[in-house]
Design an enzyme around this catalytic site. Structure first.
Site, PDB file in Angstrom:
ATOM      1  N   SER A 139       0.852  -1.183   0.000  1.00  0.00           N
ATOM      2  CA  SER A 139       0.000   0.000   0.000  1.00  0.00           C
ATOM      3  C   SER A 139       0.883   1.227   0.000  1.00  0.00           C
ATOM      4  O   SER A 139       2.008   1.198   0.524  1.00  0.00           O
ATOM      5  CB  SER A 139      -0.890   0.009   1.251  1.00  0.00           C
ATOM      6  OG  SER A 139      -1.521   1.263   1.421  1.00  0.00           O
ATOM      7  N   TYR A 152      -0.988  -1.134  10.301  1.00  0.00           N
ATOM      8  CA  TYR A 152      -1.162  -1.426   8.872  1.00  0.00           C
ATOM      9  C   TYR A 152       0.026  -0.893   8.059  1.00  0.00           C
ATOM     10  O   TYR A 152       0.572  -1.604   7.206  1.00  0.00           O
ATOM     11  CB  TYR A 152      -2.460  -0.784   8.387  1.00  0.00           C
ATOM     12  CG  TYR A 152      -2.820  -1.094   6.952  1.00  0.00           C
ATOM     13  CD1 TYR A 152      -3.307  -2.343   6.598  1.00  0.00           C
ATOM     14  CD2 TYR A 152      -2.700  -0.131   5.965  1.00  0.00           C
ATOM     15  CE1 TYR A 152      -3.652  -2.634   5.280  1.00  0.00           C
ATOM     16  CE2 TYR A 152      -3.049  -0.403   4.645  1.00  0.00           C
ATOM     17  CZ  TYR A 152      -3.516  -1.655   4.311  1.00  0.00           C
ATOM     18  OH  TYR A 152      -3.856  -1.927   3.006  1.00  0.00           O
ATOM     19  N   LYS A 156       2.794  -3.098   5.834  1.00  0.00           N
ATOM     20  CA  LYS A 156       2.992  -2.902   4.400  1.00  0.00           C
ATOM     21  C   LYS A 156       4.419  -2.443   4.081  1.00  0.00           C
ATOM     22  O   LYS A 156       4.978  -2.811   3.042  1.00  0.00           O
ATOM     23  CB  LYS A 156       1.962  -1.913   3.866  1.00  0.00           C
ATOM     24  CG  LYS A 156       0.515  -2.407   3.974  1.00  0.00           C
ATOM     25  CD  LYS A 156       0.309  -3.731   3.254  1.00  0.00           C
ATOM     26  CE  LYS A 156      -1.165  -4.129   3.195  1.00  0.00           C
ATOM     27  NZ  LYS A 156      -1.367  -5.392   2.455  1.00  0.00           N
TER      28      LYS A 156
END
Length: 244
Positions: A139, A152, A156
């Site tokens: 991401s 998160y 990533k």
């Protein structure tokens, strides 16, 4: 048919980007193992209706045993494994000072450790074949960070480091490993965006829209095909220019 004769395994294949990648791979001639925590029957049905070959697999990528099982199913059914897409991912957002240990660990377990488990198992048949393609889905948050998404973003960003390390370890055996960093893509994960945030993204991105799962799937097909044979260890950003 850029993937004719190839066999792929796609994690998180029940919806969103994972489903789009699985369907696109099948449309390009690949046989596809579709892995998700719940059997991705709808994805497999869509592939088979179009005349493709697929198998549904229920499993959790954060379990080493489930990772081993998924690869065994694909190799047993289709005879080989040429492509792995580590797409499975979750979010459990929250400000860092209020983030629970469980939320931190669970997101890292699925998004990063899961990719490690899958790669470790899938690499074995690829090494024997002296050929393979590994595509990780990260991401832009992993490149820039994001308030309220420390877990998160870290997961990533870790995928980027994992990708580059795998590319260096396996390159001499004909295996490439690259990572796609999508921006805001129209999936279940982005449905919770406020209208204000959605309008801000559309206004800021030079292409003036949110991405579609097929925008990412098209890049995944390229990275899985022979056309990308001399590309490895790279981060391909698919965000409509948002991060410029």
């Amino acid at each position: 048919m850029r993937l004719e004769g190839k066999v792929a395994l796609v994690t998180g294949a029940s919806r969103g980007i994972g489903r789009a990648i699985a369907v696109s791979f099948a449309s390009e001639g690949a046989a596809v193992g579709c892995l998700a925590t719940k059997p991705p029957a709808d994805t497999v049905a869509e592939i088979e209706r179009a005349g493709g070959r697929a198998v549904e697999i229920a499993g959790d990528v954060s379990s080493p045993a489930d990772a081993e099982f998924a690869v065994d199913v694909v190799v047993t059914k289709f005879g080989r494994l040429d492509i792995l897409v580590n797409n499975a991912g979750i979010t459990q957002d929250g400000l860092l000072l209020k983030m629970s240990d469980e939320a931190w660990h669970r997101v890292l377990e699925v998004n990063l450790t899961g990719a490690f488990y899958m790669t470790r198992v899938a690499a074995k048949p690829m090494l024997k074949q002296r050929a393979g393609r590994i595509v990780n889905i990260a991401s832009i948050v992993g490149l820039s960070g994001q308030a309220g998404q420390a877990n998160y973003a870290a997961s990533k960003a870790g995928l980027v480091g994992l990708t580059k390390s795998v590319a260096k370890e396996f390159g001499s055996r004909g295996i490439t490993c690259n990572v796609i960093a999508p921006g805001f893509i129209e999936t279940d994960m982005t449905e919770t965006l406020s209208e204000q945030m959605r309008e801000s993204v559309i206004k800021t991105a030079p292409l003036g829209r949110l991405g579609q799962p097929t925008d990412v799937a098209d890049v995944a097909v390229f990275l899985a095909s022979d056309a990308s044979a001399y590309i490895t260890g790279q981060v391909i950003v698919v965000d409509g220019g948002l991060s410029l």
